[in-house]
Design a protein around this motif. Structure first.
Motif, PDB file in Angstrom:
ATOM      1  N   VAL A 193      -5.660  -0.876 -12.793  1.00 48.88           N
ATOM      2  CA  VAL A 193      -4.644  -0.334 -11.890  1.00 48.88           C
ATOM      3  C   VAL A 193      -3.278  -0.558 -12.523  1.00 48.88           C
ATOM      4  O   VAL A 193      -2.935  -1.680 -12.912  1.00 48.88           O
ATOM      5  N   LEU A 194      -2.504   0.503 -12.651  1.00 55.21           N
ATOM      6  CA  LEU A 194      -1.160   0.385 -13.206  1.00 55.21           C
ATOM      7  C   LEU A 194      -0.153   0.027 -12.127  1.00 55.21           C
ATOM      8  O   LEU A 194       0.673  -0.860 -12.313  1.00 55.21           O
ATOM      9  N   PHE A 195      -0.227   0.738 -11.017  1.00 54.73           N
ATOM     10  CA  PHE A 195       0.626   0.405  -9.877  1.00 54.73           C
ATOM     11  C   PHE A 195       0.122   1.141  -8.645  1.00 54.73           C
ATOM     12  O   PHE A 195      -0.741   2.027  -8.737  1.00 54.73           O
ATOM     13  N   ALA A 196       0.669   0.757  -7.514  1.00 56.35           N
ATOM     14  CA  ALA A 196       0.339   1.423  -6.252  1.00 56.35           C
ATOM     15  C   ALA A 196       1.632   1.848  -5.568  1.00 56.35           C
ATOM     16  O   ALA A 196       2.679   1.221  -5.755  1.00 56.35           O
ATOM     17  N   GLU A 197       1.545   2.918  -4.816  1.00 57.22           N
ATOM     18  CA  GLU A 197       2.683   3.370  -4.012  1.00 57.22           C
ATOM     19  C   GLU A 197       2.280   3.271  -2.550  1.00 57.22           C
ATOM     20  O   GLU A 197       1.244   3.801  -2.149  1.00 57.22           O
ATOM     21  N   ALA A 198       3.080   2.541  -1.758  1.00 52.73           N
ATOM     22  CA  ALA A 198       2.676   2.253  -0.375  1.00 52.73           C
ATOM     23  C   ALA A 198       3.848   2.419   0.576  1.00 52.73           C
ATOM     24  O   ALA A 198       5.020   2.326   0.183  1.00 52.73           O
ATOM     25  N   ASP A 199       3.504   2.643   1.840  1.00 55.40           N
ATOM     26  CA  ASP A 199       4.541   2.706   2.867  1.00 55.40           C
ATOM     27  C   ASP A 199       4.790   1.313   3.430  1.00 55.40           C
ATOM     28  O   ASP A 199       4.195   0.317   2.990  1.00 55.40           O
ATOM     29  N   SER A 200       5.674   1.221   4.425  1.00 56.33           N
ATOM     30  CA  SER A 200       6.062  -0.080   4.972  1.00 56.33           C
ATOM     31  C   SER A 200       4.904  -0.788   5.659  1.00 56.33           C
ATOM     32  O   SER A 200       4.872  -2.018   5.709  1.00 56.33           O
ATOM     33  N   ASN A 201       3.931  -0.043   6.192  1.00 56.06           N
ATOM     34  CA  ASN A 201       2.810  -0.673   6.893  1.00 56.06           C
ATOM     35  C   ASN A 201       1.995  -1.549   5.944  1.00 56.06           C
ATOM     36  O   ASN A 201       1.651  -2.697   6.262  1.00 56.06           O
ATOM     37  N   PHE A 202       1.697  -0.996   4.758  1.00 55.82           N
ATOM     38  CA  PHE A 202       0.929  -1.769   3.782  1.00 55.82           C
ATOM     39  C   PHE A 202       1.773  -2.915   3.223  1.00 55.82           C
ATOM     40  O   PHE A 202       1.290  -4.040   3.052  1.00 55.82           O
ATOM     41  N   ALA A 203       3.051  -2.633   2.935  1.00 59.17           N
ATOM     42  CA  ALA A 203       3.940  -3.673   2.405  1.00 59.17           C
ATOM     43  C   ALA A 203       4.089  -4.820   3.401  1.00 59.17           C
ATOM     44  O   ALA A 203       4.117  -5.989   3.018  1.00 59.17           O
ATOM     45  N   ASP A 204       4.172  -4.503   4.695  1.00 59.47           N
ATOM     46  CA  ASP A 204       4.273  -5.537   5.727  1.00 59.47           C
ATOM     47  C   ASP A 204       3.055  -6.466   5.710  1.00 59.47           C
ATOM     48  O   ASP A 204       3.184  -7.684   5.807  1.00 59.47           O
ATOM     49  N   VAL A 205       1.875  -5.879   5.612  1.00 57.80           N
ATOM     50  CA  VAL A 205       0.650  -6.685   5.598  1.00 57.80           C
ATOM     51  C   VAL A 205       0.609  -7.554   4.350  1.00 57.80           C
ATOM     52  O   VAL A 205       0.233  -8.729   4.406  1.00 57.80           O
ATOM     53  N   LEU A 206       1.006  -6.991   3.220  1.00 52.90           N
ATOM     54  CA  LEU A 206       1.024  -7.760   1.974  1.00 52.90           C
ATOM     55  C   LEU A 206       1.991  -8.938   2.082  1.00 52.90           C
ATOM     56  O   LEU A 206       1.655 -10.075   1.717  1.00 52.90           O
ATOM     57  N   LEU A 207       3.189  -8.699   2.614  1.00 55.47           N
ATOM     58  CA  LEU A 207       4.187  -9.760   2.741  1.00 55.47           C
ATOM     59  C   LEU A 207       3.785 -10.801   3.782  1.00 55.47           C
ATOM     60  O   LEU A 207       4.242 -11.950   3.722  1.00 55.47           O
TER      61      LEU A 207
ATOM     62  N   SER B  69      -5.447 -12.342  -4.782  1.00 57.85           N
ATOM     63  CA  SER B  69      -4.083 -12.762  -5.092  1.00 57.85           C
ATOM     64  C   SER B  69      -3.995 -14.262  -5.339  1.00 57.85           C
ATOM     65  O   SER B  69      -3.054 -14.741  -5.983  1.00 57.85           O
ATOM     66  N   LEU B  70      -4.997 -15.015  -4.865  1.00 57.51           N
ATOM     67  CA  LEU B  70      -5.010 -16.473  -5.031  1.00 57.51           C
ATOM     68  C   LEU B  70      -5.791 -16.925  -6.259  1.00 57.51           C
ATOM     69  O   LEU B  70      -5.593 -18.043  -6.742  1.00 57.51           O
ATOM     70  N   ILE B  71      -6.688 -16.078  -6.760  1.00 51.29           N
ATOM     71  CA  ILE B  71      -7.527 -16.510  -7.882  1.00 51.29           C
ATOM     72  C   ILE B  71      -7.378 -15.622  -9.109  1.00 51.29           C
ATOM     73  O   ILE B  71      -7.896 -15.950 -10.165  1.00 51.29           O
ATOM     74  N   SER B  72      -6.645 -14.517  -8.979  1.00 50.74           N
ATOM     75  CA  SER B  72      -6.566 -13.545 -10.074  1.00 50.74           C
ATOM     76  C   SER B  72      -5.117 -13.210 -10.383  1.00 50.74           C
ATOM     77  O   SER B  72      -4.254 -13.236  -9.503  1.00 50.74           O
ATOM     78  N   THR B  73      -4.847 -12.883 -11.646  1.00 53.57           N
ATOM     79  CA  THR B  73      -3.506 -12.449 -12.033  1.00 53.57           C
ATOM     80  C   THR B  73      -3.347 -10.935 -11.971  1.00 53.57           C
ATOM     81  O   THR B  73      -2.269 -10.419 -12.223  1.00 53.57           O
ATOM     82  N   ASN B  74      -4.420 -10.216 -11.633  1.00 55.66           N
ATOM     83  CA  ASN B  74      -4.353  -8.756 -11.471  1.00 55.66           C
ATOM     84  C   ASN B  74      -5.136  -8.344 -10.223  1.00 55.66           C
ATOM     85  O   ASN B  74      -6.162  -7.678 -10.300  1.00 55.66           O
TER      86      ASN B  74
ATOM     87  N   LEU C  29      -9.501  -5.658  -7.098  1.00 60.33           N
ATOM     88  CA  LEU C  29      -9.962  -5.041  -5.859  1.00 60.33           C
ATOM     89  C   LEU C  29     -10.657  -3.708  -6.134  1.00 60.33           C
ATOM     90  O   LEU C  29     -11.718  -3.414  -5.568  1.00 60.33           O
ATOM     91  N   ILE C  30     -10.083  -2.905  -7.014  1.00 61.80           N
ATOM     92  CA  ILE C  30     -10.636  -1.578  -7.307  1.00 61.80           C
ATOM     93  C   ILE C  30     -11.790  -1.660  -8.298  1.00 61.80           C
ATOM     94  O   ILE C  30     -12.790  -0.956  -8.185  1.00 61.80           O
ATOM     95  N   PHE C  31     -11.648  -2.537  -9.293  1.00 56.56           N
ATOM     96  CA  PHE C  31     -12.683  -2.741 -10.308  1.00 56.56           C
ATOM     97  C   PHE C  31     -13.085  -4.217 -10.312  1.00 56.56           C
ATOM     98  O   PHE C  31     -12.534  -5.011 -11.083  1.00 56.56           O
ATOM     99  N   PRO C  32     -14.019  -4.617  -9.462  1.00 56.49           N
ATOM    100  CA  PRO C  32     -14.347  -6.042  -9.269  1.00 56.49           C
ATOM    101  C   PRO C  32     -14.688  -6.796 -10.550  1.00 56.49           C
ATOM    102  O   PRO C  32     -14.458  -7.998 -10.637  1.00 56.49           O
ATOM    103  N   GLY C  33     -15.202  -6.119 -11.561  1.00 54.91           N
ATOM    104  CA  GLY C  33     -15.573  -6.814 -12.786  1.00 54.91           C
ATOM    105  C   GLY C  33     -14.421  -7.074 -13.728  1.00 54.91           C
ATOM    106  O   GLY C  33     -14.598  -7.679 -14.791  1.00 54.91           O
ATOM    107  N   ARG C  34     -13.208  -6.643 -13.357  1.00 59.45           N
ATOM    108  CA  ARG C  34     -12.066  -6.727 -14.266  1.00 59.45           C
ATOM    109  C   ARG C  34     -11.082  -7.835 -13.884  1.00 59.45           C
ATOM    110  O   ARG C  34      -9.903  -7.772 -14.165  1.00 59.45           O
ATOM    111  N   ARG C  35     -11.562  -8.876 -13.243  1.00 55.00           N
ATOM    112  CA  ARG C  35     -10.695  -9.958 -12.775  1.00 55.00           C
ATOM    113  C   ARG C  35     -10.240 -10.836 -13.935  1.00 55.00           C
ATOM    114  O   ARG C  35     -11.023 -11.224 -14.789  1.00 55.00           O
ATOM    115  N   GLN C  36      -8.934 -11.157 -13.960  1.00 54.84           N
ATOM    116  CA  GLN C  36      -8.390 -12.147 -14.887  1.00 54.84           C
ATOM    117  C   GLN C  36      -8.054 -13.387 -14.069  1.00 54.84           C
ATOM    118  O   GLN C  36      -7.160 -13.369 -13.231  1.00 54.84           O
TER     119      GLN C  36
END
Length: 412
Positions: A22-36, A182-187, A192-199
């Motif tokens: 994943v390079l980046f995501a574009e989200a509205d305030s609803n998703f950003a609120d949940v993330l924050l 977000s607690l165990i991975s740097t990406n 989330l999208i590619f479960p096998g690609r966790r760093q």
């Protein structure tokens, strides 16, 4: 209730198919609120939410998982009343804010002062849209060069070749998965999208970086707690620590602190790289995220619930019970406790101590008892280590202590 469970937040995710990233995501305030909202979660609540959701497959979050389980398993008779234990293991602050979110990760129900999702946005202005990097840097969408935007996210132009945009719907399951990543991975977005690609986040040998704490603050917090630490002489390996109620109260109080407050204490340098980025996104004034107002920004940067865990209002550096002003305690002060390297707390007994020594096949002649003082600086070091390391006492206390001793010997 069924309609709430069916609610999904939609986000556009740009991926590099060849690199499955994943390079980046574009989200509205609803998703950003949940993330924050992750920043408002008490540390104990984070463990409880993930344990309930993942059960046997729940991730281990440093030493917080064992600290929380130790508090849960400790008999009620060792606490100052049933309410004291309940406050530790089921502490949830900011219920009004969580109940306004489209997806409430805490599972709390609306009160009379909160009636579901807010049309005005909870933390971010409802008209705002955000760019979110794979490592959870949140940036406002502004008019300008696309190249500049990609550069600010650390994305090379060549990475955009052969990209694909996906519309991803996130419900509570996906949001809890994002919290975990977000607690165990740097990406976390890629994970989330590619479960096998966790760093994975790795615990390293480090001393806490006290960017929020100056020398005067340390001097003002004069309280010191005494630990009797049992070490193996030949290796300096920690066996266990003997502690009174002050230190155990400090450990358990850590479970009631919100993640954003921890980030503020540690200067957005907690070792949880994605959460560090999320916190900096709000704390950095140059980032220009469209937070609703200054009160909301302060709430996210250093959430401070109005309860006994913060008793020293005149000094923002006052850390939990590192000041004699705090009269409340969680556990019985009449007995001693044993604290393991992973912060598991149990009543101290001669047989339990000997059992640990026997299991490790260590001779009593190879054991030394060292008295250590724990003040503000040491306490924050232990807290930081607990976020990423399953040997929090060794990494947060013993190693810095031994390094200090070594430096002092070299100067003699």
């Amino acid at each position: 209730m069924e309609m709430e469970m069916e609610l999904k937040l939609h986000v556009k995710v740009v991926i590099n198919k060849e690199k499955t990233k994943v390079l980046f995501a574009e989200a509205d305030s609803n998703f950003a609120d949940v993330l924050l909202s992750f920043l408002l979660l008490p540390l104990g609540t984070i463990v409880r939410v993930l344990e309930k959701h993942y059960r046997r497959k729940a991730p281990v979050i440093g030493s917080l998982t064992t600290l929380y389980k130790g508090a849960t398993n400790l008999n009620f008779i060792y606490f100052e009343g049933e309410h004291a234990k309940n406050h530790i293991i089921s502490s949830t602050h900011f219920e009004t804010e969580f109940c306004k979110l489209g997806l409430n990760i805490c599972g709390t129900h609306p009160t009379s002062s909160s009636s579901g999702k807010s049309n005005d946005g909870v933390f971010i202005k409802s008209t705002a849209r955000c760019i979110i990097s794979d490592d959870l840097r949140v940036l406002p969408i502004v008019t300008g060069s696309i190249i500049e935007t990609l550069s600010s996210l650390g994305i090379a132009v060549e990475d955009m070749d052969g990209t694909e945009t996906r519309n991803v719907a996130s419900g509570l399951n996906e949001i809890k998965a994002l919290l975990k990543e977000s607690l165990i991975s740097t990406n976390p977005l890629t994970s989330l999208i590619f479960p096998g690609r966790r760093q994975m986040i790795l615990a390293t040998d480090r001393h806490v970086f006290l960017s929020r704490i100056d020398e005067n603050a340390i001097l003002r917090n004069t309280k010191r707690m005494i630990l009797k630490v049992m070490l193996q002489k030949s290796t300096n390996m920690l066996l266990f620590a003997q502690a009174d109620s002050d230190f155990v109260n400090f450990l358990f109080a850590n479970l009631t602190i919100s993640l954003g407050r921890v980030e503020w204490f540690l200067g957005s340098d907690s070792g949880l790289k994605s959460i560090d980025n999320l916190h900096r996104s709000v704390a950095d004034d140059s980032n220009n995220i469209r937070v609703k107002d200054s009160y909301t920004k302060d709430l996210l940067i250093k959430p401070k619930p109005t309860d006994h865990t913060y008793s020293c209002s005149e000094n923002e550096y006052c850390f939990l019970n590192f000041n004699r002003h705090m009269s409340y305690g969680y556990v019985d002060g009449a007995i001693m406790y044993m604290v393991s390297d992973d912060l598991t707390v149990a009543p101290l007994g001669v047989t339990s101590g000997l059992s640990i020594i026997n299991e490790l096949k260590i001779s009593l002649s190879d054991i030394k008892e060292v008295k250590m003082q724990v003040g503000l600086e040491e306490g924050l070091s232990i807290l930081k280590a607990a976020l990423t390391s399953t040997t929090a006492l060794t990494d947060g206390l013993i190693k810095p202590f031994l390094k200090k001793q070594e430096r002092e010997q070299q100067l003699q």
